[in-house]
Design a protein around this motif. Sequence first.
Motif, PDB file in Angstrom:
ATOM      1  N   CYS A 252       0.849  -1.186   0.000  1.00  0.00           N
ATOM      2  CA  CYS A 252       0.000   0.000   0.000  1.00  0.00           C
ATOM      3  C   CYS A 252       0.883   1.234   0.000  1.00  0.00           C
ATOM      4  O   CYS A 252       1.969   1.223   0.604  1.00  0.00           O
ATOM      5  N   THR A 253       0.441   2.283  -0.673  1.00  0.00           N
ATOM      6  CA  THR A 253       1.226   3.526  -0.683  1.00  0.00           C
ATOM      7  C   THR A 253       0.323   4.709  -0.409  1.00  0.00           C
ATOM      8  O   THR A 253      -0.858   4.715  -0.797  1.00  0.00           O
ATOM      9  N   TRP A 254       0.875   5.708   0.268  1.00  0.00           N
ATOM     10  CA  TRP A 254       0.187   6.972   0.494  1.00  0.00           C
ATOM     11  C   TRP A 254       1.133   8.072  -0.001  1.00  0.00           C
ATOM     12  O   TRP A 254       2.167   8.346   0.612  1.00  0.00           O
ATOM     13  N   ALA A 255       0.789   8.689  -1.110  1.00  0.00           N
ATOM     14  CA  ALA A 255       1.598   9.782  -1.661  1.00  0.00           C
ATOM     15  C   ALA A 255       1.000  11.092  -1.173  1.00  0.00           C
ATOM     16  O   ALA A 255      -0.218  11.282  -1.237  1.00  0.00           O
ATOM     17  N   ILE A 256       1.829  11.968  -0.658  1.00  0.00           N
ATOM     18  CA  ILE A 256       1.347  13.232  -0.102  1.00  0.00           C
ATOM     19  C   ILE A 256       2.044  14.382  -0.812  1.00  0.00           C
ATOM     20  O   ILE A 256       3.276  14.449  -0.858  1.00  0.00           O
TER      21      ILE A 256
END
Length: 458
Positions: free
Chosen positions: A238-242
């Motif tokens: 899973c990835t969370w790009a901010i």
Amino acid sequence: MGGIGKLVTLLLLASPIALTVGQLLDCDTSNGWFYLGGSKCYKVFAGNNRRAYARAKDICVSYGSRLATIKDQFESDSLGSKVSQLVPESERPFYIGLKRELRDTCVACKELRWSDGSAASELQGFWGDNQPNEDLGDCVHVYKNEETYVYDRPYTFSYGNCDVQRSFVCERMAAPTGSFHCFQGGYVRQNQVCDGNSDCNDASDELNCPSRCHFYHKELTGANGTLASFVYRNAQTCTWAIETAVGTNAFVELRDFTSEESADIATIYVGSLDPTRATVVGQLSGTVGTRQFRSFNNLMIIVFSTDSEITLSGFSGIYGSLSSSSGLVEYLTADQTQRTFTVSKFTIATITGFMGQRDYVLVIKTQEQYQLGQVITVEVDASKVDAFQLNDGDYIMFFDGDSAADKVLGKLCNTCDNYFTVQSTKNTMSILLRTGRDIASNSNFRIKYQQGKESLLV
Ligand SMILES: [Ca+2]
Ligand SMILES: [Ca+2]
């Protein structure tokens, strides 16, 4: 010989075909890029996003672009007038990618180069009156020339000091209309988005795919948000790009972090949305609790990868942006009493330090009634030398006047010869603290300042 002949024929055929197809091009307008005809897209940075040349270059690179090159009259006119529409008059001089650089082969020689690496010449370009004047500095900016006799080249080049913060323009290649614009330039077909394969060079076509546990949080208004929740599964990434506003530092707080020790690992990257180009600032696994991280710029990405067995509770989190709470320019008045000043660090819970990639400017003036013939002496607080550890990329410069356009009195940095007292020749001195790419700078910018001539160096 036959092979070469064939190749030439193909090349000759290729260009007319490309032209007759006449594929329409466009730019990533939702992210502020615009098209002016030709083959390029441009983006303007102004206002609080004005930067010294080196920082402007960094920002362009973080978006897969470079400082704009202006090589023909059409581009000069169309870009100049577009900037005039977008930017208030006082902020209009803008950096382009043209600079006198040191030559590798010769220590003292400089040569003019475009940001694309090609050689430039002072005999070409759109130089203004009394230009090119190398005495003014090495970095080229464009300004509007109001003289009527230059009506045919209204936007002209000037050399200037590279430390002056100016607006700037980045450029990158345009894409066929209807394409997906990769975050760091380039494009792919829409049906390649979220198909599970990384098609963009920076894999940005797979960043915003919630059904694949890939989340993209774009928050350009400074508000905080909650990281998208996820289901902790085996063998998933899973990835969370901010992405926050340019000029801020993105941060994240991961809460109640619990994963299978050494097997299911969250990695926090900063500086880019592409892990292969970013810097790792933390890795978490096991029972960790709450941890905070911040980026040195407005980009960060969290990657959580699990192995093939055992799932635990995972984590939740919030994200947001940090911006300097006080203005980036402070004004001080010097009198005959020695005074101390410490630039306030940014604090959020456990994260303390200067924001990355920012310029902090102090302007010190003498008291008005004593202005004539007065000078300013500044001493770096010798009792605080330990706290004055500048990190790589951080430096402090002292200027003999109120801006970076004035003469440099001295420079303090990790690898410079450090000294502790500087003195102006006139009634104003300015001090520039430039923070680099480090994450939590230990620098403590503390000085003593005084009106007067006596040396304070002990
Ligand atoms: Ca893809
Ligand atoms: Ca596991």
